[in-house]
Design an enzyme around this catalytic site. Sequence first.
Site, PDB file in Angstrom:
ATOM      1  N   SER A  79       0.848  -1.192   0.000  1.00 38.08           N
ATOM      2  CA  SER A  79       0.000   0.000   0.000  1.00 38.08           C
ATOM      3  C   SER A  79       0.883   1.241   0.000  1.00 38.08           C
ATOM      4  CB  SER A  79      -1.013  -0.002   1.154  1.00 38.08           C
ATOM      5  OG  SER A  79      -0.400   0.236   2.400  1.00 38.08           O
ATOM      6  N   HIS A 128      -3.022  -0.851  -2.826  1.00 36.54           N
ATOM      7  CA  HIS A 128      -4.136  -0.021  -2.363  1.00 36.54           C
ATOM      8  C   HIS A 128      -4.035   1.369  -2.958  1.00 36.54           C
ATOM      9  CE1 HIS A 128      -4.247  -2.559   1.565  1.00 36.54           C
ATOM     10  NE2 HIS A 128      -4.826  -3.182   0.572  1.00 36.54           N
ATOM     11  N   ASP A 175      -3.168  -5.386   5.958  1.00 39.45           N
ATOM     12  CA  ASP A 175      -3.685  -6.237   4.891  1.00 39.45           C
ATOM     13  C   ASP A 175      -2.530  -7.084   4.349  1.00 39.45           C
ATOM     14  OD1 ASP A 175      -5.412  -7.355   3.055  1.00 39.45           O
ATOM     15  OD2 ASP A 175      -5.367  -5.651   1.672  1.00 39.45           O
TER      16      ASP A 175
END
Lengths: 197, 292
Positions: free
Chosen positions: A11, A38, A130
């Site tokens: 991300s 992301h 995540d």
Amino acid sequence: MSYSIVAMGTSWGGLAALTKLLAGLPADFRLPVVLVQHRGKDSEGLLGELLQDATPLQVCEAEDKVSLTPGVVYVAPANYHVLIEQGYLSLSIEEPVRFSRPSIDVMFASAADTYLSATIGVVLTGANEDGSRGLAQIAARGGKALVQDPKTAEIPIMPSAAIKAVPSAEVLPLERLAPRLLELSQEPTSARVRRAV
Amino acid sequence: MAVPIAAGPGTGGDLDGQSFKPDLERIEIELLLEGIFRHYGFDFRSYAYASIRRRLWKRIEEEGLSSVSALQEKVLHEPEMMEKLLLDLSINVTAMFRDPGFYQTFREHVVPLLRTYPFIRIWHAGCSTGEEVYSMAILLREEGLYERARIYATDINEVVLQRAKAGIFPLERMQEYTENYIRAGGKRSFSEYYTAKYGGALFDQSLTKNVVFSQHNLVTDRSFSEFNVILCRNVLIYFDKTLQSKVHGLFYDSLAMFGVLVLGSKETLRFMAHEDCYQQIAPPEKIFRKVR
Ligand SMILES: C[S@@+](CC[C@H](N)C(=O)[O-])C[C@H]1O[C@@H](n2cnc3c(N)ncnc32)[C@H](O)[C@@H]1O
């Protein structure tokens, strides 16, 4: 059996890390790479274009049911989950998982459940957790877990969480990841079989 | 069952690498889907596998079960379990003016075509809770086409159709929808279209004056009319390629010559038998015109 697929997640700080990593892979890299980064839900294909400028591999945004081809990097589109099927990708707009859509966990878990020990999972820099569950799933199915050394990550949260979830993961500085992926992609069949026994 | 800490929700399967048998699990899943079809009539047999599997495991874990076969026993003997599973399997996520760029392009490139028709028939296939239908109704009204349009909005799921008819959407999403609306080329103030009521945003009921909501299953039901526009966004992604191809046959048969087919922004007609029958209008939007 040798490795069949690379599943990669990142991300915050991902663009810089990916640019470096993908630049280090040769044009004839023999595995497909599926990538979740992301980003804002309306960001269009820009990420793909930026990465394309950095790597000899072909980069494309994942479309529904697209076939997996060696040496192609498939970028998860904004606002869709990507699921890995045998030989192709499927998309879904179901709810975000741990606030993320696309979710690294969802993509990793589907890679693990479809390609089992032939999966390589890679977690890079990021500001949330995540990917850690999905990476654990990859490891549990006998796949290979690689994590960017948090010390070399722009934001260490994501790789640190991944290492915590998968203590057996190989932890490497950013510049060592591409050479290691190349090595794994070329790993002879017999070595893998022996290790699996 | 020991809950596998590492497994994300719905990732499924025994996490002990040695005992996971994907081929056997595939047999179990195919048997379950066959059983559901033969006993209840719902046909999920050609849905995209990874997604179905994920949803099944979500139910298995929530019930504290440990295999697909264990779920099968319950689903086949307890209709309540089938109902729960139906909710799990139907992914109804949607939004108003999702992909604003699409609506913008629709205004620019499709609306001029529609102006040439005295009467416009539109089919929203897989309309879920209706946000997309209200978005289209607003667009058509602003373009002065609503009065000559008739919209057929269908879904397999009765529950979501009831919600679509009611036209009450969560207030907390209005900010997001307002932004989408503006980027979609909206011409007025979005708040003109709803009033805060019943704990939600109640949409102007005149928007559904020309809308018919009805149940229709893309897998098992046939064509029911001829349309100038068919929209089926983010529905076929849940089907496997064979089923996608079959449903494209249905759309082709239901579309008038020079009619317009709209797919979700990451869907493609590539590899479909009907690919050559269409021309893409204004890529990258997935708006196709039937040309043969
Ligand atoms: C993710 S929603 C898409 C909603 C909307 N079109 C959008 O893009 O925002 C998918 C919808 O397809 C419906 N669906 C699934 N299978 C179907 C079938 N066989 N026939 C008709 N609708 C179906 C589901 O009930 C669900 O409402």
